[in-house]
Scaffold this active site. Sequence first.
Site, PDB file in Angstrom:
ATOM      1  NE  ARG A   1     -10.653  -3.129   6.704  1.00  0.00           N
ATOM      2  CZ  ARG A   1      -9.973  -4.202   5.672  1.00  0.00           C
ATOM      3  NH1 ARG A   1     -11.086  -5.140   5.086  1.00  0.00           N
ATOM      4  NH2 ARG A   1      -8.682  -4.330   5.473  1.00  0.00           N
ATOM      5  N   GLY A   2     -10.124   0.633   4.122  1.00  0.00           N
ATOM      6  CA  GLY A   2      -9.328   0.979   2.731  1.00  0.00           C
ATOM      7  C   GLY A   2      -8.086   1.815   3.164  1.00  0.00           C
ATOM      8  CG  ASN A   3      -5.303   3.086   0.014  1.00  0.00           C
ATOM      9  OD1 ASN A   3      -6.291   3.774  -0.410  1.00  0.00           O
ATOM     10  ND2 ASN A   3      -4.590   2.395  -0.435  1.00  0.00           N
TER      11      ASN A   3
ATOM     12  CB  CYS B   1      -9.612  -7.087  15.655  1.00  0.00           C
ATOM     13  SG  CYS B   1      -7.801  -7.194  15.225  1.00  0.00           S
TER      14      CYS B   1
ATOM     15  NE  ARG C   1      -9.308   4.421   6.043  1.00  0.00           N
ATOM     16  CZ  ARG C   1      -8.830   4.261   7.322  1.00  0.00           C
ATOM     17  NH1 ARG C   1      -9.143   4.561   8.348  1.00  0.00           N
ATOM     18  NH2 ARG C   1      -7.428   3.521   7.204  1.00  0.00           N
TER      19      ARG C   1
ATOM     20  CB  THR D   1     -14.646   4.460  11.691  1.00  0.00           C
ATOM     21  OG1 THR D   1     -13.412   3.785  12.402  1.00  0.00           O
ATOM     22  CG2 THR D   1     -15.779   4.601  12.743  1.00  0.00           C
TER      23      THR D   1
ATOM     24  CE  LYS E   1      -2.999   2.588  12.834  1.00  0.00           C
ATOM     25  NZ  LYS E   1      -3.976   1.738  12.180  1.00  0.00           N
ATOM     26  CG  ASP E   2      -2.094  -1.907  11.149  1.00  0.00           C
ATOM     27  OD1 ASP E   2      -3.109  -1.760  12.000  1.00  0.00           O
ATOM     28  OD2 ASP E   2      -1.756  -1.309  10.224  1.00  0.00           O
TER      29      ASP E   2
ATOM     30  NE  ARG F   1      -8.569   4.150  18.323  1.00  0.00           N
ATOM     31  CZ  ARG F   1      -8.399   5.510  17.785  1.00  0.00           C
ATOM     32  NH1 ARG F   1      -8.652   6.792  18.155  1.00  0.00           N
ATOM     33  NH2 ARG F   1      -8.031   5.510  16.460  1.00  0.00           N
ATOM     34  NE  ARG F   2      -9.308   6.308  13.875  1.00  0.00           N
ATOM     35  CZ  ARG F   2      -8.578   6.005  13.050  1.00  0.00           C
ATOM     36  NH1 ARG F   2      -8.781   5.257  11.837  1.00  0.00           N
ATOM     37  NH2 ARG F   2      -7.362   6.514  12.667  1.00  0.00           N
TER      38      ARG F   2
ATOM     39  CB  SER G   1      -0.804  -0.007   1.336  1.00  0.00           C
ATOM     40  OG  SER G   1      -0.003   0.244   2.472  1.00  0.00           O
TER      41      SER G   1
END
Length: 309
Positions: A150-152, A242, A156, A128, A86-87, A132-133, A14
């Site tokens: 979702r997506g890069n 997740c 988004r 989102t 974070k991933d 969390r968000r 990506s």
Amino acid sequence: MSDTPIMRLGTRRSPLAMAQAEETRARLCAAHGWDVGAVELVPVIASGDRIQDRPLAEIGGKALWTRELDIWLNEGRIDAAVHSMKDVETIRPDALAIGAILPRADKADVLLGAASIAAIPAGARVGTSAPRRAAQLLHARPDLEVVGIRGNVATRMAKLEAGEADATFLAAAGLMRLGEDNTGTRLDPQEWLPAPAQAAIGVECRTSDERTRELLSAIDHEQSRQEVLAERALLEGLGGTCHSPIAVLTTHEGERLHMRAAIYSPDGSIRVDSEARFEPGDTDEAIALARDMLREAPREVSVNFGQMG
């Protein structure tokens, strides 16, 4: 140019992942006096990038970002792999080690589509797929509707432009690394706590590969490593997956770390928050904070924790 690379760096394909790999290569070359050809970037299309129509938690979790690179590391096709920390799953194979964590960038989230959380129109759809968000948003604005996106970064932003949502979130660090610094409204991380390890780039290698570990140690940023390992210890103590809405901000206060954490029910109606100060490297304190929060949490919150991912 070097004929044979000194190090082969694996990365997702990506645009943001490639930018992070380029930063890692630049830091390695600067630290060791190499030319750019000394570090080869080896891109892979991760499972998480191939599947864009469902939330990550429904299709395999964070492992979808690391699976292919883990295989390549174990096979020796690459010497190290670059990740957004974070991933990366909380519990990693013993055969792999975090050789370096780069200087952490801005930890904040950015809101696109409105000047502030309060300014989002009543009843608006906010895109989102991050638990969390979603929980943070609904805690602050239960009148809003969360829709999955979702997506890069570019995907988004395009979905927002196409009207699939009225507002959405991105990480400030990702925007900065893509040269999109002036996009959206930055949310103060003291008020809108970020995701664990947000804005941190990590470089993993084989635990047994002493040569690569030594080379990576030259670009390891100690303060960022201390913060990230503390936040990953909090995740371990929470048994977060997740599906678990977890927010945390860790900062340095003199010689100590200050951690502020919050966990939520998925609908945002319940928030449990706490904080602690402890010595860097004392991950037991972060784990203890997590377990204290779970003891305090009602079932609507605690049911979303207990299995690490």
